[in-house]
Write a protein that holds these residues in place. Structure first.
Motif, PDB file in Angstrom:
ATOM      1  N   ALA A  73      78.559 -75.883 -71.770  1.00  0.00           N
ATOM      2  CA  ALA A  73      77.628 -75.830 -72.905  1.00  0.00           C
ATOM      3  C   ALA A  73      78.268 -76.395 -74.160  1.00  0.00           C
ATOM      4  N   THR A  74      79.549 -76.111 -74.364  1.00  0.00           N
ATOM      5  CA  THR A  74      80.250 -76.624 -75.546  1.00  0.00           C
ATOM      6  C   THR A  74      80.375 -78.141 -75.483  1.00  0.00           C
ATOM      7  N   ALA A  75      80.728 -78.668 -74.309  1.00  0.00           N
ATOM      8  CA  ALA A  75      80.864 -80.125 -74.168  1.00  0.00           C
ATOM      9  C   ALA A  75      79.525 -80.815 -74.390  1.00  0.00           C
ATOM     10  N   LYS A  76      78.439 -80.274 -73.839  1.00  0.00           N
ATOM     11  CA  LYS A  76      77.110 -80.873 -74.016  1.00  0.00           C
ATOM     12  C   LYS A  76      76.693 -80.817 -75.486  1.00  0.00           C
ATOM     13  N   ARG A  77      76.999 -79.702 -76.154  1.00  0.00           N
ATOM     14  CA  ARG A  77      76.644 -79.591 -77.570  1.00  0.00           C
ATOM     15  C   ARG A  77      77.401 -80.617 -78.407  1.00  0.00           C
ATOM     16  N   LYS A  78      78.666 -80.845 -78.081  1.00  0.00           N
ATOM     17  CA  LYS A  78      79.447 -81.849 -78.806  1.00  0.00           C
ATOM     18  C   LYS A  78      78.867 -83.247 -78.571  1.00  0.00           C
ATOM     19  N   ALA A  79      78.395 -83.501 -77.341  1.00  0.00           N
ATOM     20  CA  ALA A  79      77.786 -84.797 -77.051  1.00  0.00           C
ATOM     21  C   ALA A  79      76.509 -84.994 -77.872  1.00  0.00           C
TER      22      ALA A  79
END
Length: 396
Positions: A45-51
């Motif tokens: 979820a954190t990686a997708k939010r950063k993207a």
């Protein structure tokens, strides 16, 4: 994580960056607040939010919005059925897109999905690390430029990508079976991952003979894993291994699987390699190995897959059927070919043939050549042992 983030970012470089940033965020947040109940979900979820943040900052969020939405065939209250059930295998099928050249598909997937270093991939392809790094970079740029979508292929698209996926799993296993570099002979993490992927492929496509062949090859080869080094980590050849410690269950399973592949009548390179591995596994001793049948299988494999590595492996079988000198003549042809110039197994095999032919001086020179090319510590120690055996003691 990479698969989910790439679907959002639409760019592999951005996805990799966001995944790395997510790990950095976890180091800070988890140290402060403790590890969450579902760490994998937190990281994803954190990686997708950063993207998404990057897309917004670049002012292309609206343009990229269609790439974030995937068609859902199932009703909202029903679980969506995936054509590929394993997360890592899904991403392998996704990266093996037919718009990319075959070597680019395999190299990109090994690097991004399987965690194999660029140098080790280069070793598998018999090219320099610089060349391989350039191929991976070009593949990622082509994906972006051609707007190749990051989605799981439909079931009908899987067969056209299968050969590339099999190549990925095979090279992943090979890289773990004998690590191109490092202190240990075997990388157990890569071997286990490859066997798991091969089993998952078999469950996904049970009627594909080459899927059966690959699984059989891995099982029959992996049956010897525990005996390939001694207690001190020194490499033991198949002749030196304790066959009573080979995994009999894996041998039996692998034999059944390869027989199933042959019964289909569509025998490819993996099934042929599995048949060779089966003959080694079933021989009661090294002296009882059926080298003539193995040579016949290598002849067929070379017609199916005309690879210089296959030709080199065939010379070993040839040496036990027609003698080391016949095999050395084949080695000379492979040297003139040039494609194995930086492949340490070429001089290593030549050295062993020269040793068996009673030519210690030539064997010593070939062992030294192999030592100049090898990067794995266990293999280096083995070659040094062999070199000492053929080198006469210095006179006082």
């Amino acid at each position: 994580m990479l698969a989910a983030t790439a679907r959002v970012a639409g760019d592999l470089d951005v996805a990799e960056e966001c995944v790395q940033d997510a790990y950095l965020s976890a180091l800070d947040a988890w140290t402060r607040d403790g590890v969450p109940r579902k760490p994998g979900a937190w990281l994803t979820a954190t990686a997708k939010r950063k993207a998404l943040d990057i897309l917004r900052r670049d002012k292309v969020f609206r343009a990229k919005m269609p790439m974030l939405v995937e068609p859902v065939e199932a009703a909202p209250d029903e679980p969506e059925e995936e054509s590929v059930p394993d997360d890592r295998l899904r991403l392998i099928f996704t990266c093996c897109h037919p718009a990319l050249a075959r070597e680019a598909q395999v190299a990109l997937t090994l690097r991004l999905v399987c965690g194999v270093g660029t140098g080790d991939i280069a070793h598998a392809f018999l090219v320099s690390e610089t060349t391989m790094a350039a191929r991976v970079t070009r593949a990622k740029k082509k994906i972006t430029a051609a707007r190749i979508p990051y989605r799981v292929p439909e079931a009908a698209e899987l067969p056209e990508r299968l050969d590339a996926v099999l190549s990925v799993v095979h090279l992943l296993y090979t890289t773990g079976h004998t690590a191109p570099s490092g202190a240990d002979l075997v990388r157990n993490d890569l071997v286990d991952r490859a066997v798991h992927l091969a089993r998952t492929l078999r469950a996904l496509m049970p009627d594909e003979p080459e899927v059966r062949g690959l699984l059989a090859l891995l099982l029959l080869t992996d049956a010897r894993r525990a005996t390939r080094t001694d207690a001190d980590g020194r490499l033991l050849t198949i002749e030196e291994q304790d066959r009573s410690r080979w995994d009999a269950d894996l041998v039996a399973e692998g034999r059944d699987v390869v027989l199933g592949a042959f019964r289909t009548g569509r025998v490819g390179r993996y099934a042929l390699q599995a048949a060779i591995a089966s003959l080694h596994a079933l021989a009661p001793s090294y002296a009882d190995t059926d080298w003539r049948q193995i040579l016949g299988l290598y002849d067929e494999l070379l017609r199916t897959w005309p690879s210089p590595v296959v030709a080199l492996n065939r010379t070993v079988a040839l040496s036990f059927v027609d003698g080391p000198r016949a095999a050395l003549a084949e080695i000379r042809d492979l040297r003139r070919d040039g494609r194995l110039a930086d492949y340490h197994y070429l001089p290593a095999v030549e050295a062993d043939l020269l040793r068996r032919d009673g030519r210690p001086d030539g064997a010593a020179a070939a062992y030294r050549e192999a030592l100049d090319l090898v990067d794995n510590d266990a293999e280096r120690e083995y070659l040094n042992r062999r070199l000492i055996e053929v080198t006469p003691p210095a006179r006082p």
